[in-house]
Design a protein around this motif. Structure first.
Motif: not given
Length: 462
Positions: A380-392
């Protein structure tokens, strides 16, 4: 003939300025339609002196406009291919210049979005659609915030061009010897400069607006082939969205000037903006679950649906060890390639590669067990770093079914997974609850259809 107007960005009040603009229009449009733009004619007054200037053009048949062909339901594949080829050629011949490059930067595009949205918000249509515009602003800004490396790389690759700037289906005439593309934007160079994909996206937007969505897709695909431009699908949709916003603003202005019918047209274009921004979202999808739950099959399905890169932990683990993915590297639990050290390195590499792809506008699907909450939090942190939507997404199945699948897979020896019955038993005890995940039960082998995938991760590019 040019009107003697001062529009702020354009001052045509003097005859010399109008004459210069006529020549500018002819010179720029001759790049694509040299036999249509015949030159600049001088108009003489009663005293025999030059008093005005005209752009002299060859008249083209209205019924051969591309928009008219679309309205009649004619097959336009060959026209689309020819236009894509011509525009790719125009872009290939474009000069390379820092002034052009600047108009393809993420900061310049961010300003374009802000200016158009700010203007729209002050118009009656924009006031009525305030909630829609707010959502559009958030979505557009979110995409741009994480894509700096993508825009920088495209400029370095020479994708910034002096293009057409205003390519509409109504301004393309489909003649027997090929299409003529006219009426490029001549009054403001900076609105004609920019990414080549943004230029061709104007016509893709217009075809989509006219109901020819398949033709819009074909246009972008064929342009990519002729230009050699591997533009990510997310950026294509972002650019189509921006072009639809520009048309929405133009039609909203017409409404403000008294054209009542333009209101619904503008609102329809804002819907097109929102749909394309949704399709262009950059997504990081975690697909987890115990061994043999069908993670890899679901991941591949999602990769096709989203035009995403699929990264599989079983393959990367062996790549890091210098092994062929097909080699059996099974070992006792917490030994061999499955020690904590190897597992940490595998997940770190998964996220490293994901960050790079996401920053370049490519959605990513990560196929791993994701059994621990701490690893999910890292993703989730990695997704936030590049402003991506994280879907689980968590795949699950009856344990007895999982055991049969693992035994069968090991007997076949055709998969990168090294899971054994003992590994499955350990996973069943180690798995931490995953309340933020959507669940896919694969016990009966049924895979989600397109409608369900849309509901889980959003629509794919096309």
């Amino acid at each position: 003939m040019k009107k003697p107007l001062d529009l702020g960005f354009l001052d045509n009040r003097t005859r010399a300025a109008r004459e210069s603009m006529c020549h500018r229009e002819v010179d720029l449009n001759r790049r694509l339609a040299p036999d249509v733009y015949l030159g600049v004619a001088d108009v003489h007054g009663p005293d025999g002196q030059v008093c005005e200037h005209l752009v002299e053009m060859r008249r083209l048949p209205d019924d051969r406009r591309l928009a008219a062909l679309v309205a009649r339901g004619e097959i336009i594949d060959s026209v689309v291919d020819s236009v894509a080829r011509q525009i790719a050629g125009l872009h290939a011949e474009s000069p390379q210049d820092p002034a052009i490059d600047r108009c393809a930067t993420v900061d310049f595009l961010t300003d374009l979005w802000s200016q158009s949205l700010d203007h729209l918000e002050r118009l009656p249509v924009g006031i009525d659609a305030a909630a829609v515009l707010a959502k559009i602003r958030t979505s557009a800004t979110r995409y741009l915030e994480g894509r700096g490396p993508l825009f920088a790389a495209r400029i370095a690759d020479g994708r910034a061009v002096d293009g057409h700037g205003d390519m509409l289906a109504d301004d393309i005439f489909c003649l027997d010897d090929g299409p003529r593309i006219i009426d490029c934007l001549e009054f403001d160079d900076e609105l004609r400069y920019g990414d080549g994909a943004l230029d061709i996206a104007f016509l893709a937007m217009d075809l989509e607006r006219l109901g020819a969505r398949d033709s819009a897709h074909r246009l972008m695909r064929v342009y990519a082939e002729f230009s050699g431009d591997a533009c990510p699908a997310t950026l294509t949709h972002h650019y189509i969205a921006y072009r639809a916003l520009v048309r929405a603003k133009v039609t909203a202005l017409r409404h403000d000037q008294g054209d009542a019918a333009s209101r619904e047209v503008s609102l329809g274009l804002l819907g097109q903006v929102a749909r394309n921004l949704d399709r262009g979202r950059v997504r990081l999808v975690l697909v987890g679950g115990l061994s043999a739950t069908g993670k890899t099959t679901v991941s591949r399905l999602l990769g096709e649906h989203l035009d995403a890169v699929v990264l599989r932990s079983d393959v990367i683990r062996k790549e890091l060890a210098g092994l062929d993915p097909a080699i059996d590297a099974s070992a006792d639990v917490d030994s061999g390639l499955y020690t904590r050290e190897h597992t940490d390195a595998t997940y770190d590499e998964l996220l490293r590669r994901a960050r790079i792809a996401l920053s370049f506008g490519t959605s990513v699907v990560l196929d791993a067990t994701w059994l621990s909450e701490s690893r999910r939090a890292e993703a989730r942190r990695a997704g936030a770093e590049v402003t991506a939507d994280v879907i689980e997404i968590e795949c699950c199945a009856d344990p007895a079914v999982l055991l049969r699948r693992i035994i069968s897979r090991r007997e076949r020896g055709d998969d990168a997974s090294d899971a054994t019955p003992a590994v499955l038993d350990e996973q069943l005890h180690r798995r931490e609850e995953w309340p933020t995940a959507q669940v896919i039960d694969t016990t009966d082998g049924t895979l989600p259809d397109t409608e369900r995938l849309d509901g889980m991760v959003g629509p794919g590019p096309w």
